[in-house]
Design a protein around this motif. Structure first.
Motif, PDB file in Angstrom:
ATOM      1  N   VAL A   1       0.797  -1.274   0.003  1.00  0.00           N
ATOM      2  CA  VAL A   1       0.075  -0.216  -0.225  1.00  0.00           C
ATOM      3  C   VAL A   1       0.831   1.075  -0.019  1.00  0.00           C
ATOM      4  O   VAL A   1       0.552   2.167  -0.679  1.00  0.00           O
ATOM      5  CB  VAL A   1      -0.851  -0.090   1.283  1.00  0.00           C
ATOM      6  CG1 VAL A   1      -1.661   1.324   1.455  1.00  0.00           C
ATOM      7  CG2 VAL A   1      -1.890  -1.161   1.206  1.00  0.00           C
ATOM      8  N   GLY A   2       1.832   1.308   0.640  1.00  0.00           N
ATOM      9  CA  GLY A   2       2.692   2.307   0.776  1.00  0.00           C
ATOM     10  C   GLY A   2       3.542   2.624  -0.617  1.00  0.00           C
ATOM     11  O   GLY A   2       3.854   3.782  -0.673  1.00  0.00           O
ATOM     12  N   ALA A   3       3.753   1.514  -1.232  1.00  0.00           N
ATOM     13  CA  ALA A   3       4.331   1.834  -2.568  1.00  0.00           C
ATOM     14  C   ALA A   3       3.388   2.208  -3.592  1.00  0.00           C
ATOM     15  O   ALA A   3       4.030   3.466  -4.272  1.00  0.00           O
ATOM     16  CB  ALA A   3       5.148   0.135  -3.042  1.00  0.00           C
ATOM     17  N   VAL A   4       2.281   1.978  -3.442  1.00  0.00           N
ATOM     18  CA  VAL A   4       1.186   2.515  -4.363  1.00  0.00           C
ATOM     19  C   VAL A   4       1.086   4.164  -4.147  1.00  0.00           C
ATOM     20  O   VAL A   4       0.862   4.918  -5.121  1.00  0.00           O
ATOM     21  CB  VAL A   4      -0.162   1.669  -4.392  1.00  0.00           C
ATOM     22  CG1 VAL A   4      -1.072   2.498  -5.090  1.00  0.00           C
ATOM     23  CG2 VAL A   4      -0.167   0.318  -4.908  1.00  0.00           C
ATOM     24  N   ALA A   5       0.990   4.288  -2.788  1.00  0.00           N
ATOM     25  CA  ALA A   5       0.789   5.519  -2.370  1.00  0.00           C
ATOM     26  C   ALA A   5       1.884   6.607  -2.643  1.00  0.00           C
ATOM     27  O   ALA A   5       1.746   7.702  -3.042  1.00  0.00           O
ATOM     28  CB  ALA A   5       0.557   5.945  -0.962  1.00  0.00           C
ATOM     29  N   LEU A   6       2.970   6.186  -2.509  1.00  0.00           N
ATOM     30  CA  LEU A   6       4.239   6.719  -2.829  1.00  0.00           C
ATOM     31  C   LEU A   6       4.401   7.037  -4.252  1.00  0.00           C
ATOM     32  O   LEU A   6       4.888   8.313  -4.683  1.00  0.00           O
ATOM     33  CB  LEU A   6       5.618   5.979  -2.475  1.00  0.00           C
ATOM     34  CG  LEU A   6       6.869   6.569  -2.562  1.00  0.00           C
ATOM     35  CD1 LEU A   6       6.943   8.083  -1.561  1.00  0.00           C
ATOM     36  CD2 LEU A   6       8.139   5.758  -2.070  1.00  0.00           C
ATOM     37  N   GLY A   7       4.091   6.031  -5.094  1.00  0.00           N
ATOM     38  CA  GLY A   7       4.114   6.250  -6.607  1.00  0.00           C
ATOM     39  C   GLY A   7       3.037   7.253  -7.130  1.00  0.00           C
ATOM     40  O   GLY A   7       3.435   7.933  -8.187  1.00  0.00           O
ATOM     41  N   ARG A   8       1.784   7.175  -6.513  1.00  0.00           N
ATOM     42  CA  ARG A   8       0.838   8.153  -6.995  1.00  0.00           C
ATOM     43  C   ARG A   8       0.947   9.513  -6.576  1.00  0.00           C
ATOM     44  O   ARG A   8       0.656  10.328  -7.232  1.00  0.00           O
ATOM     45  CB  ARG A   8      -0.455   7.545  -6.655  1.00  0.00           C
ATOM     46  CG  ARG A   8      -0.779   6.110  -7.388  1.00  0.00           C
ATOM     47  CD  ARG A   8      -2.172   5.722  -7.111  1.00  0.00           C
ATOM     48  NE  ARG A   8      -2.572   4.733  -7.969  1.00  0.00           N
ATOM     49  CZ  ARG A   8      -3.780   3.983  -7.947  1.00  0.00           C
ATOM     50  NH1 ARG A   8      -4.667   4.308  -7.015  1.00  0.00           N
ATOM     51  NH2 ARG A   8      -4.140   2.907  -8.462  1.00  0.00           N
TER      52      ARG A   8
ATOM     53  N   GLY B   1       3.561  10.663  -3.730  1.00  0.00           N
ATOM     54  CA  GLY B   1       4.734  11.208  -3.340  1.00  0.00           C
ATOM     55  C   GLY B   1       4.891  10.899  -1.621  1.00  0.00           C
ATOM     56  O   GLY B   1       3.732  10.280  -1.048  1.00  0.00           O
ATOM     57  N   TYR B   2       5.909  11.147  -0.798  1.00  0.00           N
ATOM     58  CA  TYR B   2       5.945  10.758   0.485  1.00  0.00           C
ATOM     59  C   TYR B   2       5.003  11.463   1.238  1.00  0.00           C
ATOM     60  O   TYR B   2       4.681  11.014   2.258  1.00  0.00           O
ATOM     61  CB  TYR B   2       7.378  11.316   0.726  1.00  0.00           C
ATOM     62  CG  TYR B   2       8.497  10.682   0.532  1.00  0.00           C
ATOM     63  CD1 TYR B   2       8.703   9.492   0.779  1.00  0.00           C
ATOM     64  CD2 TYR B   2       9.314  11.257  -0.811  1.00  0.00           C
ATOM     65  CE1 TYR B   2      10.038   8.778   0.115  1.00  0.00           C
ATOM     66  CE2 TYR B   2      10.466  10.520  -1.302  1.00  0.00           C
ATOM     67  CZ  TYR B   2      10.693   9.341  -0.796  1.00  0.00           C
ATOM     68  OH  TYR B   2      11.597   8.431  -1.352  1.00  0.00           O
ATOM     69  N   ALA B   3       4.266  12.588   0.765  1.00  0.00           N
ATOM     70  CA  ALA B   3       3.282  13.190   1.756  1.00  0.00           C
ATOM     71  C   ALA B   3       2.226  12.385   1.932  1.00  0.00           C
ATOM     72  O   ALA B   3       1.184  12.355   2.764  1.00  0.00           O
ATOM     73  CB  ALA B   3       2.904  14.585   1.104  1.00  0.00           C
ATOM     74  N   ALA B   4       2.007  11.393   1.208  1.00  0.00           N
ATOM     75  CA  ALA B   4       0.945  10.437   1.059  1.00  0.00           C
ATOM     76  C   ALA B   4       1.055   9.310   1.909  1.00  0.00           C
ATOM     77  O   ALA B   4      -0.057   8.764   2.448  1.00  0.00           O
ATOM     78  CB  ALA B   4       0.363   9.818  -0.305  1.00  0.00           C
ATOM     79  N   LEU B   5       2.033   9.015   2.283  1.00  0.00           N
ATOM     80  CA  LEU B   5       2.256   7.997   3.133  1.00  0.00           C
ATOM     81  C   LEU B   5       1.554   8.002   4.589  1.00  0.00           C
ATOM     82  O   LEU B   5       0.931   6.961   5.167  1.00  0.00           O
ATOM     83  CB  LEU B   5       3.919   7.662   3.559  1.00  0.00           C
ATOM     84  CG  LEU B   5       4.698   7.411   2.054  1.00  0.00           C
ATOM     85  CD1 LEU B   5       6.243   7.232   2.709  1.00  0.00           C
ATOM     86  CD2 LEU B   5       4.247   5.950   1.537  1.00  0.00           C
ATOM     87  N   GLY B   6       1.896   8.934   5.417  1.00  0.00           N
ATOM     88  CA  GLY B   6       1.203   9.121   6.718  1.00  0.00           C
ATOM     89  C   GLY B   6      -0.440   9.349   6.576  1.00  0.00           C
ATOM     90  O   GLY B   6      -0.858   8.679   7.478  1.00  0.00           O
ATOM     91  N   LEU B   7      -0.760   9.893   5.562  1.00  0.00           N
ATOM     92  CA  LEU B   7      -2.200   9.804   5.597  1.00  0.00           C
ATOM     93  C   LEU B   7      -2.748   8.505   5.034  1.00  0.00           C
ATOM     94  O   LEU B   7      -3.746   8.026   5.734  1.00  0.00           O
ATOM     95  CB  LEU B   7      -2.603  10.975   4.344  1.00  0.00           C
ATOM     96  CG  LEU B   7      -2.326  12.307   4.603  1.00  0.00           C
ATOM     97  CD1 LEU B   7      -2.764  13.118   3.354  1.00  0.00           C
ATOM     98  CD2 LEU B   7      -3.307  13.074   5.613  1.00  0.00           C
TER      99      LEU B   7
END
Length: 377
Positions: A340-347, A349-355
């Protein structure tokens, strides 16, 4: 005796994760890309998730002391295979052997601790046994990595094998014979897997840890990108995370005994839901970042004792099976959260990880509530 089991789990944790700190020298020594060495960690996780419940069920009739000694010896042998591995293929095979040993050992230590605990002290006893795994993240993995970088990567795995030997002696001399723990077999595993309420409760482990691993898997590059941290800053942050894990493990046992497992899990899931989105707001001042990481880790690693007490209360007649399935769920959660983190990061960026981690944590809150409604516990 509890601390003998905890010390042994320290070696298990060190052997399981020391590869993370040795990827670069292993890749260089074997002449293959680092990503292919890193895949050996995935091999270990998948082997653990699949083999742990099956092997615990198959060995249910063996004496607990004998089984613990056999499992630890198998784990030590797997790490010795890794230390001597001439090729990438043998490394993967050796990680499967090590995972088989660990997959039997750790769940059985939890069932032994639960059986020996005084009334009302199950949570504390379980936390004491599992704390060895969290201490391994703080001390064992860095030490193994230092040895590997200094004397060659094979020495890192050789150290794990060497540390297993005194633990084997302690297991054989300190664990009492004839422990009264219900035996388990493949039929027990099958009945547990087909028990919807029990499996829903067990899989909470995957949901809860999945949220953590959305961020934790990519914490190093996140801090590099948002805070400008290099080796020292990232190392300090990971050390704070490890210390938080140890303290959280201890606090979790205390909370489980005093607040009850369900209330504890709801508090911790809610805390994760509120904490992780703050990591999407970086950069902060250094002290605030370290404080946030410490609180996040403490909340995250306080859950295990409460979760184990809860699932043991749902199926007390099958402690070995439910604890092995819970251990398997740990690795399922890590794999799913990382994905899930990889998908969020790819779409985004890093700001999406915590959310995204916070969203999964909100799912963990719902998971506890639904599971309690269905199982009654």
């Amino acid at each position: 005796m509890i601390w003998t089991l905890s010390a042994s789990n320290f070696v298990i944790g060190m052997g399981a994760f020391v590869l993370i700190g040795l990827v670069a020298p292993m890749a260089e020594g074997l002449g293959i890309p680092p990503a292919r060495i890193g895949a050996a960690m995935t091999t270990y996780a998948l082997a653990y998730a699949v083999l742990s419940p099956v092997l615990v069920a198959l060995t249910g009739s063996l004496g607990r002391r004998r089984l613990l000694a056999m499992a630890l010896a198998l784990f030590a042998g797997g790490n010795l295979m890794t230390a001597l591995a001439p090729s990438e293929t043998v490394i993967h095979l050796s990680r499967i052997v090590a995972a088989a040993g660990a997959g039997m050992f750790t769940p059985v230590t939890s069932s032994v601790a639960s059986a020996l605990a005084a009334p009302g002290k199950q949570g504390t006893a379980l936390a004491a046994v599992i704390v060895g795994l969290t201490v391994a993240q703080v001390a064992g993995v860095p030490v193994g990595s230092f040895v590997g970088y200094t004397f060659g990567w094979r020495a890192g795995f050789g150290l794990v094998c060497l540390l297993s030997l005194p633990c084997l002696w302690l297991i054989w001399t300190r664990v009492p014979r004839g422990l009264s723990i219900p035996p388990a077999g493949l039929s027990d595993l099958g009945r547990t897997l087909s028990n919807g309420p029990a499996m829903l409760a067990i899989l909470f482990t995957a949901t809860f840890l999945g949220g953590i691993y959305v961020v934790y898997t990519y914490l190093s590059p996140l801090l590099t990108d948002t805070m400008g941290y290099t080796r020292n800053g990232v190392t300090a942050a990971l050390l704070v995370f490890g210390v938080g894990a140890v303290l959280g493990n201890i606090a979790g046992g205390w909370m489980a005994d005093r607040l009850g497992p369900v209330r504890t899990l709801l508090i911790l899931s809610g805390g994760q839901m509120l904490t992780m989105p703050l990591l999407s707001l970086l950069p902060f001042a250094d002290w605030a970042v370290f404080a946030l990481i410490g609180v996040w880790s403490l909340l995250g690693w306080s859950f295990m004792a409460a979760q184990q007490v809860r699932i043991l209360g749902i199926l007390p007649e099958r402690p070995g099976v439910v604890l092995s399935l819970n251990a398997a769920a740990i690795y399922i959660g890590a794999a799913v959260g990382s994905a899930v983190g990889a998908v969020a990061l790819g779409r985004a960026g890093y700001a999406a990880l915590g959310l995204n981690g916070g969203v999964v944590a909100a799912g963990a809150v719902a998971h506890v509530l639904i599971s309690r409604r269905i199982s009654g516990r």
